[in-house]
Structure formats: structure tokens, C-alpha cells
Design an enzyme around this catalytic site. Sequence first.
Site, mmCIF file in Angstrom:
data_model
loop_
_atom_site.group_PDB
_atom_site.id
_atom_site.type_symbol
_atom_site.label_atom_id
_atom_site.label_comp_id
_atom_site.label_asym_id
_atom_site.label_seq_id
_atom_site.Cartn_x
_atom_site.Cartn_y
_atom_site.Cartn_z
ATOM 1 N N GLU B 187 0.670 -1.172 0.127
ATOM 2 C CA GLU B 187 0.084 -0.098 0.021
ATOM 3 C C GLU B 187 1.005 1.206 0.197
ATOM 4 O O GLU B 187 2.067 1.295 0.807
ATOM 5 C CB GLU B 187 -1.039 -0.059 1.435
ATOM 6 C CG GLU B 187 -1.789 1.237 1.173
ATOM 7 C CD GLU B 187 -2.898 0.922 2.029
ATOM 8 O OE1 GLU B 187 -3.547 -0.199 2.542
ATOM 9 O OE2 GLU B 187 -3.420 1.914 2.541
ATOM 10 N N ASN B 230 -3.416 -1.516 7.780
ATOM 11 C CA ASN B 230 -4.473 -2.051 7.294
ATOM 12 C C ASN B 230 -4.484 -3.547 7.259
ATOM 13 O O ASN B 230 -4.007 -3.905 6.173
ATOM 14 C CB ASN B 230 -4.845 -1.392 6.013
ATOM 15 C CG ASN B 230 -5.171 -0.056 6.221
ATOM 16 O OD1 ASN B 230 -6.026 0.709 7.154
ATOM 17 N ND2 ASN B 230 -4.672 0.791 5.011
ATOM 18 N N LYS B 307 -3.670 -0.215 14.107
ATOM 19 C CA LYS B 307 -4.491 0.715 13.497
ATOM 20 C C LYS B 307 -5.807 0.201 13.997
ATOM 21 O O LYS B 307 -6.370 -0.522 13.293
ATOM 22 C CB LYS B 307 -4.293 0.828 12.256
ATOM 23 C CG LYS B 307 -5.142 2.018 11.358
ATOM 24 C CD LYS B 307 -4.899 2.050 9.907
ATOM 25 C CE LYS B 307 -5.758 3.241 9.173
ATOM 26 N NZ LYS B 307 -5.393 3.455 7.832
ATOM 27 N N GLU B 311 -10.304 4.601 9.601
ATOM 28 C CA GLU B 311 -10.532 4.605 8.058
ATOM 29 C C GLU B 311 -11.236 3.159 8.020
ATOM 30 O O GLU B 311 -10.568 2.364 7.232
ATOM 31 C CB GLU B 311 -9.120 4.545 7.530
ATOM 32 C CG GLU B 311 -8.924 6.114 7.503
ATOM 33 C CD GLU B 311 -7.647 6.137 6.564
ATOM 34 O OE1 GLU B 311 -6.462 5.183 6.595
ATOM 35 O OE2 GLU B 311 -7.354 7.522 5.971
ATOM 36 N N ARG B 344 -1.718 3.410 16.977
ATOM 37 C CA ARG B 344 -1.784 4.500 15.967
ATOM 38 C C ARG B 344 -2.467 5.622 16.514
ATOM 39 O O ARG B 344 -3.727 5.105 17.002
ATOM 40 C CB ARG B 344 -1.729 4.259 14.816
ATOM 41 C CG ARG B 344 -0.590 3.538 14.043
ATOM 42 C CD ARG B 344 -0.983 3.041 12.656
ATOM 43 N NE ARG B 344 -0.329 3.913 11.643
ATOM 44 C CZ ARG B 344 -1.113 4.600 10.776
ATOM 45 N NH1 ARG B 344 -2.347 4.265 10.537
ATOM 46 N NH2 ARG B 344 -0.522 5.301 9.808
ATOM 47 N N ASP B 385 -2.235 14.085 7.191
ATOM 48 C CA ASP B 385 -1.819 12.844 6.680
ATOM 49 C C ASP B 385 -0.635 12.888 5.711
ATOM 50 O O ASP B 385 -0.896 12.876 4.550
ATOM 51 C CB ASP B 385 -3.063 12.360 6.118
ATOM 52 C CG ASP B 385 -2.662 10.721 5.842
ATOM 53 O OD1 ASP B 385 -1.793 9.996 6.250
ATOM 54 O OD2 ASP B 385 -3.720 10.139 5.113
ATOM 55 N N GLU B 407 5.789 9.232 13.806
ATOM 56 C CA GLU B 407 5.638 8.447 12.510
ATOM 57 C C GLU B 407 5.797 9.386 11.540
ATOM 58 O O GLU B 407 5.064 10.092 11.068
ATOM 59 C CB GLU B 407 4.258 7.508 12.405
ATOM 60 C CG GLU B 407 3.848 6.775 11.196
ATOM 61 C CD GLU B 407 2.862 6.294 11.249
ATOM 62 O OE1 GLU B 407 2.392 5.530 12.074
ATOM 63 O OE2 GLU B 407 2.104 6.391 10.163
ATOM 64 N N GLU B 413 4.201 9.109 -0.536
ATOM 65 C CA GLU B 413 2.377 8.846 -1.026
ATOM 66 C C GLU B 413 2.242 10.514 -1.373
ATOM 67 O O GLU B 413 1.441 10.427 -2.424
ATOM 68 C CB GLU B 413 1.970 8.595 0.361
ATOM 69 C CG GLU B 413 0.449 8.650 -0.064
ATOM 70 C CD GLU B 413 -0.557 8.190 1.393
ATOM 71 O OE1 GLU B 413 0.076 7.698 2.442
ATOM 72 O OE2 GLU B 413 -1.524 8.543 1.264
ATOM 73 N N HIS B 541 -3.692 18.742 1.095
ATOM 74 C CA HIS B 541 -4.587 17.781 0.642
ATOM 75 C C HIS B 541 -5.653 18.094 -0.763
ATOM 76 O O HIS B 541 -6.781 17.997 -0.536
ATOM 77 C CB HIS B 541 -5.637 17.776 1.774
ATOM 78 C CG HIS B 541 -6.021 16.323 2.252
ATOM 79 N ND1 HIS B 541 -7.254 15.492 1.640
ATOM 80 C CD2 HIS B 541 -5.445 15.287 2.860
ATOM 81 C CE1 HIS B 541 -7.038 14.578 1.916
ATOM 82 N NE2 HIS B 541 -6.248 14.071 2.539
ATOM 83 N N TRP B 560 -15.818 12.711 0.382
ATOM 84 C CA TRP B 560 -14.573 13.711 0.480
ATOM 85 C C TRP B 560 -14.308 14.792 -0.541
ATOM 86 O O TRP B 560 -14.580 14.645 -1.889
ATOM 87 C CB TRP B 560 -13.413 12.800 0.341
ATOM 88 C CG TRP B 560 -12.061 13.419 0.624
ATOM 89 C CD1 TRP B 560 -11.695 13.987 1.826
ATOM 90 C CD2 TRP B 560 -11.038 13.592 -0.243
ATOM 91 N NE1 TRP B 560 -10.574 14.506 1.733
ATOM 92 C CE2 TRP B 560 -9.918 14.392 0.180
ATOM 93 C CE3 TRP B 560 -10.938 13.483 -1.751
ATOM 94 C CZ2 TRP B 560 -8.732 14.975 -0.221
ATOM 95 C CZ3 TRP B 560 -9.796 13.994 -2.388
ATOM 96 C CH2 TRP B 560 -8.692 14.755 -1.580
#
Lengths: 722, 722
Positions: B187, B230, B307, B311, B344, B385, B407, B413, B541, B560
Site C-alpha cells: 500500500e 490495514n 491501527k 479508516e 496509532r 496525513d 511516525e 505517498e 490535501h 470527500w
Amino acid sequence: MEYKLKAFCISALLILLQVNEIFAESGYELWLRYHLIEDVALKRYYQIKNSSIVFTARTQKQLVAKTELYNGLKGLLGFTIQETHDVKDNCLLVGNVESSPLITSLLCAKELDSLGDEGYIIRSLQIEQKKVTVVVAKKDQGLLYAIFHYLKLIQTHQSLDGVSVKEVPKIKYRVLNHWDNLDGTIERGYAGYSLWDWERLPFYRSQRCVDYARANASIGINGTVLNNVNANAKSLRTEWLIKAAGLADSFRPYGIRVFLTARFSAPQEIGNLDTSDPMDPKVKQWWRNKVTEIYEYIPDFGGFLIKANSEGQPGPQDYGRTHAEGANMIAEALQPYGGILFWRAFVYKNERHVDRVVTGYNEFKPLDGQFKENVFLQTKNGPIDFQPREPFHPLFGKMPNTALSLEFQITQENLGHAGHLVYLAPLFEETLQSDVYGDGKGNTVSKILQNYHETCGMSAIAGVSNVGTDLNWTGYLFGQANWHAFGRLAWNPDLTSEKVSEEWVRMTFSNREDVIDSIKRMMLISREAAVNYMMPLGLNHIMNFHTHNGPEPWHDDPLWTAYDYHQVTKDSIGVDRTDKGSRATGQYHKLVGAYFENLKTCPDRYLLWFHRLPWEYKMKSGQTLWNELVNHYYKGVEEVRTMQSIWTSLKDVIDGERFTSTENLLQNQEREAVWWRDACLLFFKEYSQMPIPEVYESPRYSLDYYKKIPFPYDWNKTQMFK
Amino acid sequence: MEYKLKAFCISALLILLQVNEIFAESGYELWLRYHLIEDVALKRYYQIKNSSIVFTARTQKQLVAKTELYNGLKGLLGFTIQETHDVKDNCLLVGNVESSPLITSLLCAKELDSLGDEGYIIRSLQIEQKKVTVVVAKKDQGLLYAIFHYLKLIQTHQSLDGVSVKEVPKIKYRVLNHWDNLDGTIERGYAGYSLWDWERLPFYRSQRCVDYARANASIGINGTVLNNVNANAKSLRTEWLIKAAGLADSFRPYGIRVFLTARFSAPQEIGNLDTSDPMDPKVKQWWRNKVTEIYEYIPDFGGFLIKANSEGQPGPQDYGRTHAEGANMIAEALQPYGGILFWRAFVYKNERHVDRVVTGYNEFKPLDGQFKENVFLQTKNGPIDFQPREPFHPLFGKMPNTALSLEFQITQENLGHAGHLVYLAPLFEETLQSDVYGDGKGNTVSKILQNYHETCGMSAIAGVSNVGTDLNWTGYLFGQANWHAFGRLAWNPDLTSEKVSEEWVRMTFSNREDVIDSIKRMMLISREAAVNYMMPLGLNHIMNFHTHNGPEPWHDDPLWTAYDYHQVTKDSIGVDRTDKGSRATGQYHKLVGAYFENLKTCPDRYLLWFHRLPWEYKMKSGQTLWNELVNHYYKGVEEVRTMQSIWTSLKDVIDGERFTSTENLLQNQEREAVWWRDACLLFFKEYSQMPIPEVYESPRYSLDYYKKIPFPYDWNKTQMFK
């Protein structure tokens, strides 16, 4: 459990030993290892023989060839060859018709012409008392192949005195089939993931893809199908075509043409049509437009590979059309551009009690002569599906009016994945040298493939690739030998596996005779070993249902059962495919069929493929069938142990990384060979009720234990070790 | 289209140039390049300084350290160092308390003791008129780190005369987080696929994994979380634990401990329980049993990373329990074995019109002091993020009774994936040196992390890995610098990015001052360049919704919307997070909050993060907000062009493969920087209705064109180029 833990500790220790050579070899270089020749006299000899060079390179391919030559000589001989314009003593003259009329004038025009696009000559000549070596071709592609051959002569320590090589490929299309999905995973791939970096294509060009092309060109492969035969329609969308074009640009200088798979239902899935019926004018037009678009991006696009009406894939039969009607419609779109269509003959009904062995022939034989001239019918080597051993596919020799492409599998789907050392050249050779008796004896599958005078000059061999992102390309080092062997046999299907293996060993490991002999011995027994510990005497399709690795002769579910393939009972084992059974023997030439049909002539290796026999059946050896079966399984494991001991003897001559990784692999193979042997024999023993002779070591675990082992990748079902 | 085709042709040509160096570097060696020192005098100097060695190695780690040292010296100096038992002049003395009482006796006990498990000393000493270099640690792990440091001194051409190095890590847990799925995909990974060969584990040990461990150890990383946050519950099944144990065995000699992610609902999914309620005794027992089992296979197992309730992931809130209750239940199971739990803090409500920036703090601040002592609350560097720039997360400094793990994201990303050269050390440094004003000025995030006297000696930094199967490990060469920088800053979070970059350039490219200066310059401007062409002045973002690459400030769907993040209107842009808005400023120490709140003090870089301002707002520079925004976007592109011209100037000093691949990368980055700039400015211009000043080059394409470009990997939606 203790056993496993001990194995862990030993492995951990081995890891330590592995790092003790800084220049340990990862295997990335493949057989293109241009390492300095250590023998001083020999190096001097080659240096003299390469005192100077005449090589005018102008085109992209010529430049690539020249670069390869200079790099190779620099590596092997430790110097940069000196360029000259005059012919000197010990000069290397390199050129083709376009680049150098002078050099090509040294050969007679007829001989040059016979080289075609891809052939070449390497020859010692004397010009005005000067000894020279001429490396010559008619076309650029031949010149590139010639350069790889010339370097190979030095790599394998061949004399250049009086050298005389003339090579012309015997097969026109020599194509790798990648079963790569667009998400980067590879169906039946065991060497990591796809080399194609779809995200960053077309802008990013990876050196890895260039090295992939170099490697292929060096063994004569000239085409590559980028994606999975279980195709995703979106691979034909514009955006993906542009990406594929990026790869084609990387491959073109090496003479590798790009092919794509195509999903038959693409007109509906990405073209917004309401049908994919090959007789529908809108559908025809859609394919014409799509092909035109592809050639815009990839001017030398090779064509399509299509799997239709097979294992759930859409196809012309969905519309009541034949395979030929479906294929011809797409072939027509490709024809104006010189494109080719490979149409797979791998079809079978997913029905119980229908002998899968006979279905491909029955479906395609009636279509002989109906395919357009730019269509290959691509037929797997055997009638089932890449088993450790199958008799040749009966379509070979029975489709005189159809161009056939022979599909081999290089990736070891049913041969231990990347966890077993299995050299496949003997398997390839076995199929290619099978005699189909078309026009009398000696009409081998190889000859059938070469005999393309009747098929518009078309001939092809395809290999399902074993290449991925692993540092060593093929998951394990000797997997490289299978890639190499495929290329070499596609170029010349009459080469022997013995000769091809020697070449690979020399290029990959060493020119020391004792090393060559040892490694060749390992390689040449390895495939028979695998057949012995997996599926001897003609047994087949008893592997794990999901993973196709490990034994599962007990698999039995409504969709698919191993029992259809071995038909074991308390009395007998094997499938009757004679005239009294499913009549597979009748699909061959009558002489071949009779040979298989007759128990006296049918070779042991195909015995249970064609015959159903009682456990007490007396074999040619004089033993019972049961005992013979036991012997084969035990022999397979012993052969792996022989491979282990040969390899151990090479410890001092192989670099640490390659030695240890192969040692590790063979340990795994021994463990899994025992798994195969024990599981199959214990399973069959439940039926035969006959003992494993006491001379043999006892099975390591119980049948129950073996039934609970999932293949290590498929952990969903049961738990191991607990 | 012509533009693209031309680019294709150029690339194809570049490919040609790429093959012209046989020893071109793929980048596989990373910064551990032990190439022969070319400067003869310098090499001689180091040879003399390494005339002989006293180094008794017995344990696995000592053997690994010794092998690394010998390999390194052999590569750098071209010889094998001579072992001796007596102290000679110019002798290297290597040992620790366990391996050599003699060597350790040369230092005072107190100093040795201060080294702890991982610290070391490298020091010139004189023993009876003999000059020696002592490389000494208290424990094996420290000794391995010392060896890497010693080799680095030679690699980076540092003097060994009077050398005096003492290093003790400032952070205890320095952990890579791999977001690797069990099927091998990663991911947000852009460098290929997972390094873990799950199919062949635990039996097959890959050299690649050993090299991964070497690389990590060389920069002080001591833990690795193998799988995705995840999480897939089945990663905790016995079969997968055994595989993970195989990796742990490979990593152990290098001091890398294995951690796993755990899915909170695992008791139901793989444990056959009907609940995962942390207060349920059966659930507690399940986790205790599972942890006991893990330590059976991995005796030095590090612990879990979880986590939860984020999400869509399951978590304690599903049962009305708090994060602390959920975390503590699992931490209790780990505690007897010394295991650690990373929990997290990345949570947010997926609701429109709730400011995501304030949610993490609001949810976790009330839980301060409620977590067990072996729990880290793992907090991203900023409150959204992993954006190109965020102010530090307000939980830092506001959780005095909770161990925090910081972190970072090493994989890019939101920073151009592996297609943009962005050096992240300045981003890391920016967060680490942010002043939270806990106990007065100078209380940086770095100090908060180090101040673990109050948190039972716990301190941690985590980095989401950018490592994959690509030959160069990180997708592009300079991505290696981000892995390197993460490790170095986790070891010592007060290092400067300038110092860390220099070290990397010396080890990776060259010790030539002009080369170092040039490459450092490129690297050190690169992150600010990315901020400028992507999201300057506190914007965030506004990237592509699916891929997080490329601009999409227009994204607006019911789930979103980018509009929540920029809130652009005809009048204004930015989000009011002051006291009058979402009150994010109030989550910081009052001095910090006031600093952000006040327009006079709020730095431009966070302006639109905290404030909503009219287009005509007069910036500190005297320009309008609109013009300043335009300036930043254009400056970003210009900075990329500067990077390009710096790189071009290095053509003669960098090997072909590394030069060309980076040149190619920068071309892509320039193209995409223009894409960002144009798309964002044209979009915002629709609202501001203000012009792009004429001094600037015109946007390359229209807003409409840019809106139709899908990110090259995400071809499902629209078609490019047509």
C-alpha cells in the site's frame, strides 16, 4: 517441530557464511557474464585475436550491437578494442550489407542472401596474408545475434582459429508469453512480480527492461507477449497502449517485438458495444479501429495472443461461432499491418467423466484449413496442461493446413515452482523430437514446426515465461537455464539438451571441465528425477488443486477430481485411453497410435497415461506394477540426493552466494521430494494394499499428516506443524 | 501528441547511451559501496592505519560484524587485513566486554557502561608508544554499529588520526513500518513489491533480506513491522508466524527485531470467538495465547503495531471501549515477554465539515496517562496525513504521561511517489526541531521524544518504508537517501539534514567536494521545491483523490472534498483554524498557539493552514496573496529546473546508469511540476479572477485538459492524449 527448528538454526548459520564474499554473485547478470578471463595465456590469445576492429555503426541496432561487443570484450579481455579503418592482421571485421559493402563483399552474395533477416556468419578469412575474423550478417538483427554469438565463443573458451559459424534460425517467431496481470502480479509466476512498471510507464524507462531485452536477444528470442492470457480488456485501452509502447521502445533496439493478449469481449467491455459477435460489422470495425490505433503507437506491433472459450474466458462460441470464425475476424484486422494472431488450442470441458486428453483435438481437428494465413493455432506441448511428462499433443502432424505454434511452459507451474531444480531442456527436447510419422519416420514435432512452406512461412514456438522482479530473474539460479534453453531451442529446435546445458554452464559458472561435467550431470538428471518423485509411469494431474505444487492425489470435489486422472481402485490404476477406452491413441498417426496402444511397445513412461492396469501387472522389468511404481518414487528422491552431493562437491569452486542459495534450494527439494513420494505411495497403498519393500526407508510421516500439509503459500485451510 | 512522441524518441536514445558502461551501477549496493579508493596516497594512508587487527569473534553478531569489516576493508583498500594477537603499531583493536576484556580494559568502566546495549567508541590511543585505533562497545549490537561507523569513516575519507567518536542512540526503538500486504503488494509503495517471499518462507532465505538487514543496521534501524497497518487477521495464524520467524532469523544477526501488525478483530476472524471486546475474558485469553505462541517462534519478537477505529478498521470503540482500554488489553499480553505495542493516533471522522486537523488531538488528549507503560501512542508528524508540509502534531508536548512514537512517511505517498526527487531530511528535521514550548523555549519535538525518563525508558521513531523489490530498492536512486536519512535521524534526531545529506552523497556518489556540493544543493532545495509546486503557503490535501499523485483541488464528492481543505471562494482561500474557526491553534501550547494565531507572526509556510484570507491580502513581502501564491508555484518549477541543470553538470562524474536514470526522473519531475503548477493556478484563478503576471511563462495546457489527465496509473476514469 525440533527438526524444523534445527533446520532454522542451520539456515541462520548459512546466512552468515553467505556474506563472506563481497563480490558474491546475485545472478543478475544471467549468462551474460563478461568476467575477466583468468587464464593468462588464453586471455592473451583472445587479445591478439581482437587486436583491432573495423565496425561502422550507424543505426540504433548497430549501435546496440557495437556497445554490447565493446562491453563484452572489455569485461572478458580487460581492454578496449582498437578501432581501425584498414584491414590489419588479427583484425575483427564486423558489418552487414547496409553498414559495410566492403565487409559483405568478402562473402558471396548468394550465401549472404541465405542469411535472411536474422542469420549471420562468423568466419576466419585470410585477406592479403592477413588473418581476420569476419562477423557478418545481411541485416541489423542478424548482426546483433552475431555479436552475442561471437562473445559466447570467447566466454565459452572456443578457439577462434579457423572459426566457421553460420546460423539461421529455424523458427520465425520465438516468443515469450508473460502471464503478467496489470496489477503487477503474475499468474503462475514464482520469481517475484511483473517487470513492467506500469505506473511509471511510458515516461520512465528502466534499465531492468533493457537488460531483459539484452538477455532475450542473446538467445534469439524476438517477441514478447506482455500480459496474461486470462486477459483484462482494459489492456487495450489507449492509456495502456501508450504504456506498452514505452516498453516496445525499450525492446526495439534488441529486436524484440511486443505482442498483447486481447479479451474477446473487449468490444463490449471497453468499446461500449452491445455484442462481441465476430460476425457483427460493428465488432469487426471496432477491432479494425483498435488495431489501427495500436500500430500508431507501436509501429512494429507483433499481434495478439488470445485465449477464448477456455476456462471461463469469453469467445466466439458465446455467439455460436467457431474458433476459426472468431480468430479470422481479428486476424483480418491485423493483416494489413503484418500482424499475427496466436489463437490458443487449450480448451477442455469442465465436466466430470469427459476425458480432457481428447477434447482439444476433437475441437480443433475439424477446423484445419479454416484459419487465415496470419493465424497460429497455439498448442501446448501435451494434451493436458504442462504436466511433468505428457506425450506430444496429437494436433501436431494432424493440422497440415494450419500454422501451429508450440507452447512450452518455462515457469514451473507443475514442476516445483521456484523451489525445485528442474532443468527443462530434456522436456522440451522430448516433445520436439517426438516422431509424429506424418510422411514416414523422422517427421518430428520439430520438423512439423519448421515445415512452414505450407503455412506461408509461418513458424513459432512460445514459452510461458519464468521471469520476474527477483534479483536473479527466475526465482532460483538454475531457472535461468530454462529461460536460456527455451531461447536456444526456439532458435534451433534440433539442438540437444546436453549441448545447450553445457553452453549455459560455461557461461554461467565455469569453463573447468570437471565443473561443467558435474553441473551438467545434475541438470540432466533433474527432470527425470522430478517425474519420478512426482508422477512416474505416465501418472499425471495429481498435484495440489490450488497451488499445483505438492501432491494431492486424493483431491475430489464436484468440480474437479484427481480420481479422473489416476482412476485408482483396489484392483488397478491408470486411464484406459486405448480403443477400448477414451480412444486418445486414435488421435495420433496410426503407427504412433498402435505403438501407444500395444502394451508391448508402449513405453513405461506413458504406461498409465494410456492404460489401466492391475497392481500385479508384470512390467518389462519383470517386477509388478506396484513395485515398479514404488521404485520410481524412491529413485526420484535418490536422484535429488545425488544432485545434492554433486553440488556439495562444488563448494570450493562456486562463489558463496550462488553456492549457498542452491544448496538451500536442494535441501528444500529433497524435503518436498520425500513429501511427494510418501504422500503418493501412502495414498496408492491404501488401494493396492501392497507393501513398500523393506529395502526402502520408511515414509517420514503418515498419510494423514501429509493430507494436512497445505502448500506453504496456501495457509487458509489447515495448520501445519501443530 | 507530437510532444510526447518526441519525448519517446529522446528516451529511446538515452537507453542506448545507458548500456555503454559495463560496470554501470544499478544502485543495489545502496550507501554500502565498498569500492576501491582511487587516490593512491589516501589508500596507502588507510592501508597503514589498518596494518593489522585484533578481533576475536565468537557470537553470531560478532561474526557478522567481522565479516562486514573484512569485506569493507577488502573492497575499499584492496587487501585482507592481517590478524594478530599482539598489539602492534597501527593496529586496529576491535572488541566488546564479552569478546575482549583486554580491549575493553583500555577504557574506563564507567565510560563503557554509559554505552548501553547499542553505543560504541572509536578512538585513537597510544599503547606503549604504539598508535592504535580502538573500536569498542559494551554489547554485540554496539560493536556491529561501530564497525559500520568505522567503515563509513574510510568511505567518506575522514582522517583516522586522533579519531574520537562516541555514539549512543538517542531513541530506543527505531522502526521501519512496511505497509506490505500478504499478497506481496505494498500500500502506497512505489518501488515494486514486498521483499518478503511468503511463498518460500520459512525454508528459503533470500540474500536480499540479509542485505536489507545489513542496510538497516548500518544506519541504526533496529526494528521492522513486516505488514500493513490495514491488517489482515490471518497474518497472526500459525502458518504465517512460522514464515515471519524465518524473516526474524535472517534479521536477528543484524539486530533488527520483527514486529507485526494485528487486526483488532482477529479473535473473531481467526480465533472463532463471537466478539473481540477487549473486556471479554475469552478475548483477553486469546491474545495471551497468541502472544505466547508468537514468542515460541520469535523469541525476540518486538510487538504489535495496531491501527484501530481508523479508516474503517475495527477497534475497541466497536464495543464502547476507549482506545486505551483496547491497547492495554493487548499490551498486557505482551508485557511478560518485553513486547511493545504501538497504537496509532491517526484517527479522524469521515464527515464533511468536521475539521480533520483537530480530531486526533481531541480524541487522544483526554486519554493521557491511561495507557500501560509498554504502549506507544504512534502519532504522525502532522495532524492531517503526510502532506508535503504540516505543522507538528499538537499531541507532541501535550501527552506528558504517554510514550509517543513519531511516525514519519519515507515512502512519498504525497510527494510524487518514486517519480519526483524529494529529499525528506529537511521535512523530518522541520518536525523534529519544532518547538512545542513544553517547559520553556527549546523544548522541541526531538526533545519530547528523547525525554523518556517519564515514560519508562521508552522512546521511538517510526518510518513508513519506501523499500521494495526494485533493483535500486526505493524506486529511484535518491529515494535511498530518504531511507538513510530516516535511520540517521532516528538514531540522533538532532542531526541536521545538511550533515546527513553530505554523508549520504559521499557514500553513494563521490568524495569530490564539487560533486558533494552540487548534489547536496539539489537535495536540500528539493523538498521546498515540491512544497512550492504542489501546496505552498500552508495549502494541503489538494492531491488526486485516488492516487495521491498529481493535483486535484477540484475533487468534490459526497465522501470527500478538496474544498474542505482549501475552502476557495471568489473572495478568499484557506481554512480558519484560529479561535474564531476550528480552534486548532488552541491545541498547542499557548505561546505556540498565539504565534500561529497572530497574522503578524504566523509564518507564511503555515498561512493558509491556519488562516482564511482574501486574495488581496497583503503579504509580508508586500505582494498580494494571489501574487505570492503564483510566485511560489512558479518558483517550485524553477527549482526543479535548477536541479536539472545541476545534475546535467555532473554528467562526466556519475556512471551512465545512475546518471541517466536520474536525468530521466528529473525530466518527469519537471513535467509533473508544471502539471501541478498550471492545474492549481488555473483552478484557483477561476475563483480569484486575478491574472498570472505576464513575466511568467503561460500555462502549458488548459484547466480542462489538466482535469482530464488521470494519474498515469489510474487509467479507469478518463483517457489521456485523445
